[in-house]
Design a protein around this motif. Structure first.
Motif, mmCIF file in Angstrom:
data_model
loop_
_atom_site.group_PDB
_atom_site.id
_atom_site.type_symbol
_atom_site.label_atom_id
_atom_site.label_comp_id
_atom_site.label_asym_id
_atom_site.label_seq_id
_atom_site.Cartn_x
_atom_site.Cartn_y
_atom_site.Cartn_z
ATOM 1 N N LEU B 240 0.825 -1.208 0.000
ATOM 2 C CA LEU B 240 0.000 0.000 0.000
ATOM 3 C C LEU B 240 0.858 1.257 0.000
ATOM 4 C CD1 LEU B 240 -2.867 -0.952 2.468
ATOM 5 C CD2 LEU B 240 -2.919 -0.858 -0.018
ATOM 6 N N VAL B 241 1.940 1.199 0.748
ATOM 7 C CA VAL B 241 2.835 2.355 0.773
ATOM 8 C C VAL B 241 3.407 2.591 -0.620
ATOM 9 C CG1 VAL B 241 5.058 3.148 1.627
ATOM 10 C CG2 VAL B 241 3.412 2.145 3.211
ATOM 11 N N SER B 242 3.656 1.508 -1.302
ATOM 12 C CA SER B 242 4.256 1.592 -2.625
ATOM 13 C C SER B 242 3.231 1.961 -3.696
ATOM 14 C CB SER B 242 4.915 0.240 -2.901
ATOM 15 O OG SER B 242 5.064 0.011 -4.227
ATOM 16 N N ALA B 243 1.953 1.688 -3.445
ATOM 17 C CA ALA B 243 0.938 1.916 -4.473
ATOM 18 C C ALA B 243 -0.292 2.616 -3.903
ATOM 19 C CB ALA B 243 0.532 0.595 -5.132
ATOM 20 N N PRO B 244 -0.155 3.812 -3.389
ATOM 21 C CA PRO B 244 -1.308 4.485 -2.787
ATOM 22 C C PRO B 244 -2.335 4.944 -3.810
ATOM 23 C CG PRO B 244 0.587 5.947 -2.835
ATOM 24 C CD PRO B 244 1.066 4.625 -3.317
ATOM 25 N N ALA B 269 -0.771 3.122 6.359
ATOM 26 C CA ALA B 269 -0.701 2.741 4.945
ATOM 27 C C ALA B 269 -2.067 2.843 4.284
ATOM 28 C CB ALA B 269 -0.151 1.319 4.814
ATOM 29 N N PHE B 270 -3.094 2.407 4.990
ATOM 30 C CA PHE B 270 -4.448 2.547 4.441
ATOM 31 C C PHE B 270 -4.815 4.013 4.299
ATOM 32 C CE2 PHE B 270 -6.596 -1.269 3.395
ATOM 33 C CZ PHE B 270 -6.036 -2.290 4.148
ATOM 34 N N GLY B 271 -4.321 4.808 5.220
ATOM 35 C CA GLY B 271 -4.618 6.236 5.143
ATOM 36 C C GLY B 271 -4.045 6.905 3.920
ATOM 37 N N LEU B 272 -2.981 6.308 3.356
ATOM 38 C CA LEU B 272 -2.371 6.874 2.150
ATOM 39 C C LEU B 272 -3.246 6.659 0.921
ATOM 40 C CD1 LEU B 272 1.290 5.626 2.640
ATOM 41 C CD2 LEU B 272 0.423 7.940 3.027
ATOM 42 N N CYS B 273 -4.167 5.697 1.017
ATOM 43 C CA CYS B 273 -4.948 5.327 -0.165
ATOM 44 C C CYS B 273 -6.187 6.195 -0.253
ATOM 45 C CB CYS B 273 -5.339 3.848 -0.104
ATOM 46 S SG CYS B 273 -3.920 2.766 -0.025
ATOM 47 N N LYS B 274 -6.029 7.324 -0.913
ATOM 48 C CA LYS B 274 -7.131 8.289 -0.934
ATOM 49 C C LYS B 274 -8.159 7.975 -2.000
ATOM 50 C CE LYS B 274 -4.937 11.443 1.765
ATOM 51 N NZ LYS B 274 -4.843 10.706 3.010
ATOM 52 N N ASN B 275 -7.831 7.061 -2.890
ATOM 53 C CA ASN B 275 -8.703 6.839 -4.043
ATOM 54 C C ASN B 275 -9.400 5.500 -4.032
ATOM 55 O OD1 ASN B 275 -7.958 9.286 -5.275
ATOM 56 N ND2 ASN B 275 -6.024 8.349 -5.867
#
Lengths: 258, 583
Positions: B240-244, B269-275
């Motif tokens: 997830l960090v690598s592919a937000p 890491a989940f927080g980085l996934c805005k989309n």
């Protein structure tokens, strides 16, 4: 054991009838042999009066009729139920679900053998591919549990990382509602028994000393092949490797067949 | 090579007509197959222009047409969707060797569509040989999607990974696959970076997490990633960090015990996934771990929790974090209380599917009842798709549900005990489905269950005028039931029936209908071989196929599959499948 109504799917207890002879206490038409129980008519029976009936009585009568006269006109789905195969959600959309199957008993999966356990082929309508996967993953989880119980650490390649919980169903004779217990937190039968007592509200000193016939309740379990066995006959480790579900059985109803 | 349809050149007399090229440009903007079919019927020029401009073809039944006919009609296809076996093959009602092998299609495509880019298959047989052939013969190939297919192994996937230089999509779902290990993932070349969609969630064995992480980090366009259960939460966190930028995520196993630090990292890491709009997987998720996904849920429109037996409280804690939820799949372990939480927290919900966690367990506690579905309908007025497995239902509850949500397009109710009546009144469930078809004018798909008489079908025939798909099991009293449907449902395209008392009269009542339908399935009914012969004789452009079961009566037609075709009888049927001719 519950009355096997014509409308209901047979429970998994069917398979175990021969082993532990649960008996048909509630069955007001007498006990069935396995053959009788599993042959059922699912079709509503059309009456000339226009209504439909679908009842256990009809199916029982129908079965005996077959036995007596081998009537060719019996609807075709009145046959020995093949083993049921379970499957997953199927529909036209992208992401199909995987049904989380709890330890469904399985026979050898021969080609062309559609079922395992009891029931109707392909019912309920959930895709069969899930069951295979679930079975494989259960085995893997159990393997890992065995290794943990053993004291050796599982390699992450073999078993993934971290322990998993291992919930199995527990039912107790005379209590209508089943529970679930996490076997992963236990390492011995006494420990498991203590939790089960607490769960079902049995006093500690009361019904159970683990010996056959000695207490009021015996702990039995269903193994990966679908057979019901007494829990004290094997080691904890073997038990963990094969247990699918548990049942606290009243010793008085056991006739010791095994 | 001269190909039909012919192309017209422009002549001065035609100044007032559209040149083909312009017409094609305009028609190229049309996507829907229905629109394109309509366009092609206007006149010969439009037929021709549409054929030349079509890039995607959808074939709902692979035996309804031959690849040669398709290639002749549509010379410039880039994308093919093919469906094979009847849907009941998912429930083991179809023999393994039934057919629907994709290879003969690939052979034709290799010569007619060498620039093929996309192939989407459902319920087809696909061998490793076919996958290798595909990978080697189509240099522009980009997207492969296999849903509920069988016959291949991870070896076939390795061929695809090795040879498809421009692959953007590899979507392997719910297939009967021989899983020989995860090495296939390592077959993507080191400089390969075009992947946008990767779904291997249903493969069983482990893939190398390092290989996966490297692949994900170099595929900057990756939007959809669905991993299998072998991927740990630590690995997921790194992915997830690598592919937000991911829009769809299928997480792996979610049961691992995490330290507080690991949990915080995962949550971050989940927080980085805005989309993220789609979240699935989450196998065996514990309540603790589930809280790590909350930061990613604010834009979630589809949440698939059907791989974990959540309890009601866990669902109730999760849902408030998903205000935009439109589609939700759960197991019935959430119980009625969980469904009440759905009703309370998901005002935009359009689709709900509730699957049984343990379909054979009659002692099941916490399973869902009629209250649950009513609670959802009360809170979610936009609901239009429901799939609901339950052990009890009432006519009144269903009537309430459709009163609350009159816009149902898909209503699929499975009361798991065959032939079970309304559990409060002991009446048949006729009125339930009657209320569905009377109220829901837009209904396209219906699955019925419970104790049903012919009255249900009378209602369906009378009111379900937009219904296209109907699934029936253990229902009906007589031939009349099916007759009502065949005579009344003008838009019917797919009808699948099992274990019903419908015989030859019922089968033949649809004589004039089957050519406008995709297919009919009838198994364990009262149809005989004679009835099938009559049908085959009267309707020569249908294939009438019978699958015999071992030991059954010679004159009984155990499983009947009828479908329209322009390709004639199958030539690849196994011995257990008889194509009935009029002889």
């Amino acid at each position: 054991m519950e009355l096997q109504l014509g409308l209901a799917l047979p429970t998994s207890n069917n398979k175990s009838n021969n082993r532990l002879n649960f008996g048909n206490d509630n069955n007001d038409v007498g006990s069935y042999t396995n053959d009788e129980v599993i042959v059922q008519s699912w079709l509503p029976v059309a009456n000339n009066g226009g209504g439909t009936e679908c009842s256990a009585v009809n199916s029982r009568k129908r079965r005996r009729f077959i036995e007596s006269f081998e009537d060719d006109h019996i609807p075709i789905n009145l046959k020995t139920l093949p083993l049921l195969q379970l499957a997953g959600g199927s529909d036209d959309n992208d992401d199909n679900c995987s049904v989380v199957l709890n330890k469904i008993e399985t026979e050898d999966e021969e080609e062309g053998d559609d079922n395992d356990g009891e029931g109707i082929v392909g019912w309920p309508p959930i895709s069969f591919r899930r069951k295979k996967k679930k079975k494989m993953w259960n085995h893997r989880d159990q393997l890992m549990m065995m290794m943990i119980v053993d004291g050796s650490s599982p390699s992450s390649e073999e078993c993934g990382e971290g322990p998993t919980s291992m919930y199995v169903k527990v039912t107790m004779d005379g209590i209508g509602i089943g529970r679930k217990v996490d076997l992963a937190v236990h390492d011995s039968f006494p420990s498991l028994r203590r939790q089960l007592f607490a769960m079902f509200g049995l006093p500690e000193e009361n019904p159970w000393d683990g010996g056959a016939g000695a207490g009021e309740y015996q702990l039995t379990y269903q193994d990966s092949e679908g057979d019901w066995l007494l829990a004290d006959d094997i080691s904890w480790r073997s038990f963990m490797g094969s247990v699918q579900r548990l049942r606290l059985m009243r010793s008085s109803s056991s006739s010791g067949s095994s | 090579m001269d190909r039909s349809p012919k192309r017209r050149s422009i002549s001065p007399d035609d100044a007032t007509r559209f040149p083909d090229e312009v017409l094609e440009r305009v028609l190229a903007l049309l996507d829907s197959p229905k629109d394109r079919s309509a366009v092609s019927l206007v006149c010969k020029d439009w037929y021709s222009a549409e054929s030349w401009s079509r890039r995607h073809v959808f074939i709902g039944n692979c035996y309804s047409v031959s690849p040669e006919i398709v290639a002749r009609r549509f010379p410039r296809i880039r994308s093919v969707t093919l469906k094979g076996k009847p849907r009941f093959s998912d429930f083991n009602l179809v023999p393994d060797n039934w057919g629907a092998d994709v290879h003969s299609w690939l052979l034709v495509f290799a010569s007619e569509y060498p620039f093929l880019e996309e192939l989407r298959l459902k319920r087809m047989r696909v061998t490793d040989e076919s996958l290798e052939f595909l990978a080697l013969n189509f240099p522009n190939f980009r997207a492969l999607s296999l849903l509920s297919c069988d016959g291949f192994s991870t070896g076939g996937l390795a061929s695809v990974a090795t040879h498809c230089k421009n692959l953007t999509e590899l979507d392997i779902q719910e297939n009967g696959i021989d899983d020989f290990g995860g090495e296939w993932l390592s077959c993507f070349p080191d400089n390969f970076n075009t992947l946008e969609v990767l779904n291997f969630s249903h493969l069983n064995t482990d893939v190398n997490p390092d290989v996966l992480e490297r692949l994900v980090s170099r595929c900057r366009s990756l939007k959809v990633l669905k991993v299998n259960r072998s991927i740990s939460l630590d690995c997921l966190q790194r992915l997830l960090v690598s592919a937000p930028q991911l829009t769809e995520l299928g997480a792996g196993s979610f049961s691992q015990e995490l330290t507080p630090r690991q949990h915080a990292d995962l949550e971050h890491a989940f927080g980085l996934c805005k989309n993220l709009s789609v979240l699935t997987g989450l196998w065996e998720a514990t309540a603790m771990n589930l809280s790590a996904v909350y930061p990613a849920c604010s834009r979630l429109s589809f949440l698939n929790l059907s791989y974990t037996a959540l309890q009601s409280q866990e669902l109730a804690s999760l849902l408030p974090h998903c205000p935009c939820l439109r589609r939700l799949w759960v197991l019935d372990s959430v119980g009625d209380k969980g469904l009440e939480a759905v009703g309370a927290n998901c005002p935009s919900l359009e689709e709900i599917r509730v699957f049984p966690a343990d379909p054979f367990d009659e002692d099941m506690i916490n399973a869902v009842t009629e209250s649950g579905i009513v609670a959802v309908s009360q809170g979610c007025p936009k609901l239009h798709y429901i799939l609901y497995f339950c052990r009890q239902m009432t006519n009144a509850a269903v009537a309430t549900v459709v009163r609350n949500c009159p816009d149902f397009t898909h209503f699929r109710l499975c009361i798991m005990n065959p032939g079970q009546p309304d559990h409060t009144t002991n009446q048949p469930m006729d009125e339930a489905f009657g209320s569905v078809v009377k109220t829901c004018k837009k209904l396209q798909r219906l699955s019925v269950s419970g104790l049903l008489t012919d009255l249900t079908f009378k209602y369906i025939g009378k009111y379900a005028k937009n219904m296209e798909t109907l699934s029936v099991a253990f229902a009906g009293s007589s031939d009349l039931g099916m007759q009502y449907v065949m005579e009344g449902c003008s838009k019917l395209r797919k009808l699948e029936i099992r274990d019903c008392p419908f015989g030859n009269a019922a089968l033949l009542s649809g004589l004039e209908k089957y050519e406008s339908m995709r297919s009919l399935w009838m198994s364990a009914c009262n149809v005989t071989m004679n009835g099938c012969r009559v049908l085959a004789r009267e309707m020569p452009r249908l294939n009438v196929e019978v699958m015999k079961e071992e030991g059954s009566d010679d004159c009984k037609a155990d499983k009947v599959y009828v479908y329209r075709t322009v390709a004639g009888p199958r030539r690849d049927a196994p011995p257990s499948v008889l194509t009935v001719s009029s002889l």
